[in-house]
Design an enzyme around this catalytic site. Structure first.
Site, short mmCIF file in Angstrom:
data_model
loop_
_atom_site.label_atom_id
_atom_site.label_comp_id
_atom_site.label_asym_id
_atom_site.label_seq_id
_atom_site.Cartn_x
_atom_site.Cartn_y
_atom_site.Cartn_z
N MET A 274 0.81 -1.22 0.00
CA MET A 274 0.00 0.00 0.00
C MET A 274 0.84 1.27 0.00
O MET A 274 0.30 2.37 -0.03
CB MET A 274 -0.92 0.01 1.23
CG MET A 274 -1.95 -1.10 1.25
SD MET A 274 -3.11 -0.99 -0.14
CE MET A 274 -3.90 0.58 0.19
N ARG A 275 2.18 1.12 0.04
CA ARG A 275 3.01 2.32 0.10
C ARG A 275 2.83 3.18 -1.14
O ARG A 275 2.84 4.41 -1.08
CB ARG A 275 4.48 1.94 0.29
CG ARG A 275 5.37 3.16 0.47
CD ARG A 275 6.81 2.80 0.78
NE ARG A 275 6.95 2.35 2.16
CZ ARG A 275 7.31 1.14 2.52
NH1 ARG A 275 7.56 0.22 1.60
NH2 ARG A 275 7.43 0.80 3.79
N ALA A 276 2.65 2.55 -2.30
CA ALA A 276 2.49 3.31 -3.53
C ALA A 276 1.24 4.19 -3.48
O ALA A 276 1.26 5.35 -3.93
CB ALA A 276 2.41 2.37 -4.73
#
Length: 692
Positions: A274-276
């Site tokens: 989910m970092r993107a």
């Protein structure tokens, strides 16, 4: 202090400047990784950025730059009295490639900690960079454990130093910027993901733009202060715009529609985790603030995707970073609003059409003079974004792996594509080395399991507590110990000896003669070597490539950390002609000799890919055997990948492996899932080498 090159005087490199400015507006974006060929102003742009950041208010005397308005309650120099304040310019701290762990995170005085119970802490570069910029040039050459520490601190906003039960924590929030030349090796995908944005930079191919770059650089070198003075107005305007965008940032609204487009884009490009999504959301918000708007638009989401996603799509080192813009546009259109937003012909004031500086895509700072102004009089030359090339040295034919290349003259046959790569067995160098940290062979390293203790050579880095206490215990009465504390002298300190893994030099020696091609084995051979290259990338090795065919051998790729370059050379490798096996082994011997002079601590592993046949000259097999014995006498660990096929086999590769003092394996046995086992080490080198 030298005068930095003005940020607004940079020519071209629009994506690089935009990414840096977005991080200046919102440090939560997560930093920038700048990838590109040498000589493209990467370092110049980063150093110029620090002059645009606002001044920092600090607590007087605090070595950790605590904010007087909200001092860190756990600051080692605290607690701080309220009301005191001092201002200083934002720092740009540079992390050298050869820095130690203690230089990065700081060091504890172990002797005082043991004897007096005092946390005497010397801050490192992370403390110096707090509330400023931390710049890592050639980040891909930094040791992996340092990169892990660096990115962990950037993610948590704090640095932790642990030494044998004594710990110190301090705040470490900074704008992280790394630069790298992909020709010198890649970062692991896990580390790439920790950088918020990435940009590809390349020198312009436009003569006029190159002329302007040279003109400005010569003018700066001749008189830096005068040159900076000519750009002072633009620098001030850009500095004010950064401050205004920072002030506007909290008011920017990220609507549900934009958030849905962000999530759909990340899902469409199959990025992990989910970092993107978070980085895209923060980047789009910063883009809106940079354009002077209070709402995120579709163009902000699109630009955020182009900056935040390309490096997150790499699945292995041979994948070139990039983004399919047609697919991006289709995704944004599919999940975009059905009705156009109000003011679709230009939007509210401050949108791209109303921004004379080009909106979020034109980070020239709001001070660009008219296009007809002469650049020599302080104006700006027209900047055209140079098309970013792919990986240097990694131009792969468009027709794919299986397509042959045009045949050459002199009996040279077409190059064939590589077969599908597979997971290989672990090939390691016997014995215990002391080379650079990696994941292949056993070695004494700074990190790993503790196997013993010794007196420190130089500064103590890893304390062996039990051995230190044992060394000090017999002398307590003679030293007049009267209290509960242990009286420890410097001679008592013991360094922990640790065993981990090192990276090696893996030199591939590939038979590209006609005998290999005639039996249609070259595709499988290339697939095997490509698999071993992928394994070398994962184990942090250097690689080199020697090929032999016709009348001679060639060092097709000198030892390098870039497995991309090796894969590209392998892909276009032609075949044909005789089999000068001895020449290939002698060329490998010379390449290894030169590399030992450059890097004596790095041990080498020779991987010879051949069927063992040799032609050319009188008694070619005897010549090859003598060359093999020469390599064995040098203590070179070797493995021979036997490519011989068919019902009748001569076993020449096995004989050659015995001459090399190594082992032989077939292409089928090289697979990790073969029946021969999951791990296969190279046979022991000569006794003299093992004893050394």
């Amino acid at each position: 202090m030298s005068t930095p090159y003005p940020f607004t005087a940079l020519v071209g490199q629009d994506d690089l400047r935009l990414a840096l400015l977005l991080n200046a507006v919102s440090p939560a974006v997560g930093g920038v990784l700048v990838r590109g060929e040498k000589g493209t102003a990467k370092s110049t742009a980063v150093r110029a950025l620090s002059a645009l950041l606002p001044a920092v208010s600090t607590v007087p005397g605090c070595r950790f730059s605590c904010d007087p308005a909200a001092p860190d309650p756990g600051c080692p120099d605290g607690p701080h009295r309220p009301g005191e304040s001092a201002a200083r310019p934002a720092r740009m701290v540079e992390l050298p490639v050869g820095a130690s762990e203690d230089r990065l995170v700081g060091a504890l005085d172990i002797e005082r900690a043991l004897a007096e119970g005092v946390k005497a802490f010397e801050p490192g570069l992370l403390a110096d960079a707090h509330r400023g910029i931390l710049y890592v040039d050639e980040v891909n050459l930094l040791h992996d454990h340092l990169v892990d520490l660096l990115l962990d601190a950037a993610a948590m906003g704090a640095s932790y130093v642990e030494r044998e039960g004594v710990s110190v924590r301090h705040a470490a929030r900074f704008l992280l910027v790394g630069t790298m030349n992909p020709e010198e090796g890649e970062l692991r995908p896990q580390l790439l993901d920790r950088f918020g944005l990435t940009v590809e930079v390349a020198a312009s191919r436009e003569p006029d733009q190159r002329v302007e770059v040279v003109r400005r650089r010569l003018a700066y070198d001749e008189d830096p202060e005068a040159f900076a003075g000519r750009w002072a107005a633009e620098e001030n305007a850009l500095r004010e715009r950064v401050a205004a965008a920072r002030a506007l940032l909290p008011a920017v609204r990220l609507g549900d529609g934009a958030l849905r487009q962000i999530a759909a884009t990340c899902a469409a490009f199959e990025v992990d985790g989910m970092r993107a999504d978070l980085v895209m959301a923060r980047t789009a918000t910063a883009l809106a603030a940079w354009a002077g708007r209070e709402e995120v638009r579709e163009e902000d989401v699109r630009q955020a995707a182009l900056l935040a996603l390309p490096h997150r799509r790499r699945r292995n080192p041979f994948d070139a970073p990039g983004l399919d813009e047609d697919k991006l546009d289709e995704t944004l259109e599919e999940f975009g609003p059905e009705d156009p937003p109000p003011g679709g012909d230009g939007g509210p004031e401050g949108g791209p059409e109303d921004d004379p500086d080009g909106g979020p895509g034109g980070p020239d700072g709001g001070g660009r003079p008219p296009a007809d102004q002469d650049p020599a009089d302080g104006g700006r030359a027209e900047s055209e974004t140079a098309e970013a090339p792919g990986e240097p040295g990694a131009e792969v034919p468009e027709q794919g792996r299986g397509e042959p290349q045009p045949s050459g003259a002199g009996g040279e046959q077409r190059a064939v594509g590589a077969g599908e790569p597979f997971r290989t067995k672990v090939l390691s160098v016997p014995g215990l080395g002391e080379g650079a940290a990696g994941r292949r062979s056993r070695a004494r390293t700074e990190h790993g399991r503790t196997t013993g203790a010794r007196r420190p050579r130089g500064a103590l880095t890893k304390l062996h507590l039990a051995a230190t206490v044992q060394a000090a215990a017999p002398h307590q009465r003679a030293r007049g110990r009267s209290g509960a504390g242990l009286v420890v002298r410097r001679d008592d300190l013991r360094q922990a000896v640790r065993e981990g893994r090192e990276g090696n030099l893996v030199l591939f020696v590939v038979d590209a003669s006609g005998s290999m091609a005639a039996r249609r084995r070259m595709g499988a051979v290339k697939g095997a070597v490509l698999s071993l290259l992928l394994d070398a990338y994962q184990r942090r090795d250097k690689v080199g490539l020697v090929t032999f065919r016709g009348a001679a051998a060639e060092l097709a790729l000198p030892p390098t950390s870039s497995v991309d370059a090796a894969a590209a050379r392998l892909e276009t490798l032609p075949t044909g002609g005789r089999t000068p096996l001895a020449a290939g082994l002698l060329r490998a011997h010379e390449a290894l000799r030169v590399e030992r002079l450059r890097d004596p601590a790095r041990r080498s592993l020779l991987v010879l890919v051949t069927d063992g046949r040799a032609t050319g000259g009188p008694d070619p097999l005897a010549h090859a055997a003598r060359a093999a014995r020469l390599l064995a006498a040098e203590g070179t660990a070797a493995v021979v990948v036997d490519c011989e096929t068919g019902p009748v086999r001569l076993g020449l590769a096995g004989q050659l492996a015995r001459e090399l003092g190594g082992t032989a394996t077939t292409l089928d046995e090289l697979r990790a899932d073969s029946l021969a086992g999951l791990v296969k080490d190279v046979q022991s080198a000569p006794t003299s080498r093992r004893a050394a």
